[in-house]
Design a protein around this motif. Structure first.
Motif, PDB file in Angstrom:
ATOM      1  N   SER A 199      11.440  -0.853  31.112  1.00 26.44           N
ATOM      2  CA  SER A 199      10.420  -0.644  32.137  1.00 26.44           C
ATOM      3  C   SER A 199      10.714   0.659  32.858  1.00 26.44           C
ATOM      4  CB  SER A 199      10.402  -1.795  33.140  1.00 26.44           C
ATOM      5  OG  SER A 199       9.578  -1.479  34.248  1.00 26.44           O
ATOM      6  N   TYR A 200       9.753   1.564  32.853  1.00 28.21           N
ATOM      7  CA  TYR A 200       9.976   2.852  33.497  1.00 28.21           C
ATOM      8  C   TYR A 200      10.092   2.718  35.010  1.00 28.21           C
ATOM      9  CZ  TYR A 200       4.902   2.802  34.390  1.00 28.21           C
ATOM     10  OH  TYR A 200       3.633   2.454  34.800  1.00 28.21           O
ATOM     11  N   ARG A 201       9.742   1.545  35.552  1.00 27.68           N
ATOM     12  CA  ARG A 201       9.867   1.315  36.987  1.00 27.68           C
ATOM     13  C   ARG A 201      11.285   0.887  37.383  1.00 27.68           C
ATOM     14  NH1 ARG A 201       4.462   1.077  38.692  1.00 27.68           N
ATOM     15  NH2 ARG A 201       2.985   0.345  37.093  1.00 27.68           N
ATOM     16  N   SER A 202      12.156   0.682  36.373  1.00 26.19           N
ATOM     17  CA  SER A 202      13.472   0.090  36.640  1.00 26.19           C
ATOM     18  C   SER A 202      14.578   1.112  36.831  1.00 26.19           C
ATOM     19  CB  SER A 202      13.865  -0.846  35.482  1.00 26.19           C
ATOM     20  OG  SER A 202      12.929  -1.897  35.363  1.00 26.19           O
ATOM     21  N   GLY A 203      14.295   2.383  36.641  1.00 25.64           N
ATOM     22  CA  GLY A 203      15.348   3.379  36.770  1.00 25.64           C
ATOM     23  C   GLY A 203      14.917   4.721  36.230  1.00 25.64           C
ATOM     24  N   ASP A 204      15.892   5.555  35.923  1.00 26.02           N
ATOM     25  CA  ASP A 204      15.627   6.893  35.410  1.00 26.02           C
ATOM     26  C   ASP A 204      15.228   6.812  33.939  1.00 26.02           C
ATOM     27  OD1 ASP A 204      16.054   9.962  35.838  1.00 26.02           O
ATOM     28  OD2 ASP A 204      17.051   9.474  33.948  1.00 26.02           O
TER      29      ASP A 204
END
Length: 334
Positions: A199-204
């Motif tokens: 998930s791109y919302r979870s970190g770099d």
């Protein structure tokens, strides 16, 4: 007299589109002229490229005209015909979406054959321009080879979910995707043949891509742009290829987007990045229809859809698509 409910653009959005930018109208249709057909749409497609058509900026397709009914892909049944080429009862696909009833010259409609057990909406997804975009971009623009490691952004969306399945079916060594929620990431590996996802919302994004593809990537199919493109440039192996299909992260931005900070990798790693418009790859359509038709008939391809009911809710479906609320293809069931 037949009547058609249609959605028209009345102002050009600044940033995110709002309900004030469109209106729903009821149009009385004239009697059919010789050579014309009337179609009751079953499903209407909403797609990211439509955001670009709502503005008047230079693009590969003409903008929507203010005060006119918007258009897009649709599939429906012929309910009246004055054409020898198209008969009542035929299932057809066409570009007169954003309305419940379409009418025009028979040349604007293409007859397709229903497939047992497959909804007609598949001709807007896997068997339509969505599937063809994935097929042409992956195999002919990015030139994926057996054994390649493939990275796909927007991987749980309409095109992305097709890219993952096609890559796996064509022998990719590893297929990695990014999506916008843990639920969508689970769908990547459970439904769309991906080997890993994040998930791109979870970190770099750069760090997560390195973890998911520790040996680097050979192919990148870009639906997002921005930080995903930068991450891909960081992870590419020498000779990597990218098919640049879209940049949905920037479509509603009112500020100039910043470019990746590692563009020098294109030179040092001998990369090829190619933007593409699927309409310029029609020579591959017969091969696509044969292969995808076989996969669909055999049940090898998932046909997941997010369905919104009612032509009057087409604009809401479009906004949901832009917010990433869909898994698979977003369609409006008329």
């Amino acid at each position: 007299m037949a009547r058609s409910t249609q959605v028209q653009l009345v102002s050009r959005p600044q940033g995110w589109p709002t309900a004030d930018d469109v209106r729903t109208v009821h149009v009385d249709l004239p009697d059919l002229a010789e050579g014309e057909v009337r179609v009751e749409n079953e499903f209407v497609s909403v797609d990211p490229y439509m955001r670009g058509r709502m503005s008047d900026a230079r693009s590969y397709v003409a903008p929507y005209e203010l005060g006119e009914t918007m258009t897009g892909a649709a599939v429906g049944r012929v309910v009246a015909s004055r054409s020898d080429a198209v008969s009542e009862g035929d299932l057809v696909i066409h570009e007169m979406g954003w309305r419940d009833v379409a009418q025009g010259d028979a040349s604007r409609f293409r007859v397709v054959q229903p497939i047992d057990g497959v909804p007609s909406s598949a001709y807007l997804g896997a068997l339509g321009m969505t599937g063809f975009t994935a097929y042409a971009g992956l195999l002919h623009v990015a030139r994926m080879q057996e054994g390649d490691t493939v990275f796909v952004s927007g991987a749980a969306g309409a095109v992305g979910s097709m890219v993952g399945q096609i890559a796996s079916l064509k022998g990719a060594g590893r297929v990695v995707g990014s999506a916008g929620s843990d639920e969508k990431v689970a769908a990547l590996t459970e439904r769309y043949r991906y080997d890993a996802g994040f998930s791109y919302r979870s970190g770099d994004v750069t760090e997560m891509l390195r973890e998911a593809a520790p040996d680097g990537i050979d192919v990148y199919f870009d639906n997002v742009g921005g930080d995903h493109l930068e991450a891909a440039l960081d992870s590419f192996n020498d000779g990597g290829r990218a098919a640049l299909c879209g940049a949905i992260s920037q479509y509603n931005s009112t500020e100039k987007a910043s470019g990746p900070g590692n563009m020098a990798n294109i030179v040092t790693r001998r990369l090829t990045l190619q933007g593409f418009i699927v309409g310029y790859h029609q020579e591959h359509m017969p091969a696509f229809l044969e292969e995808m038709g076989g996969w669909v008939a055999a049940g090898d391809v998932r046909l997941d859809e997010t369905v919104v009911d009612g032509i009057e809710n087409t604009f809401d479906a479009f906004l949901g698509l832009m917010r990433g609320e869909n898994t698979g293809k977003m369609v409006v069931r008329v």
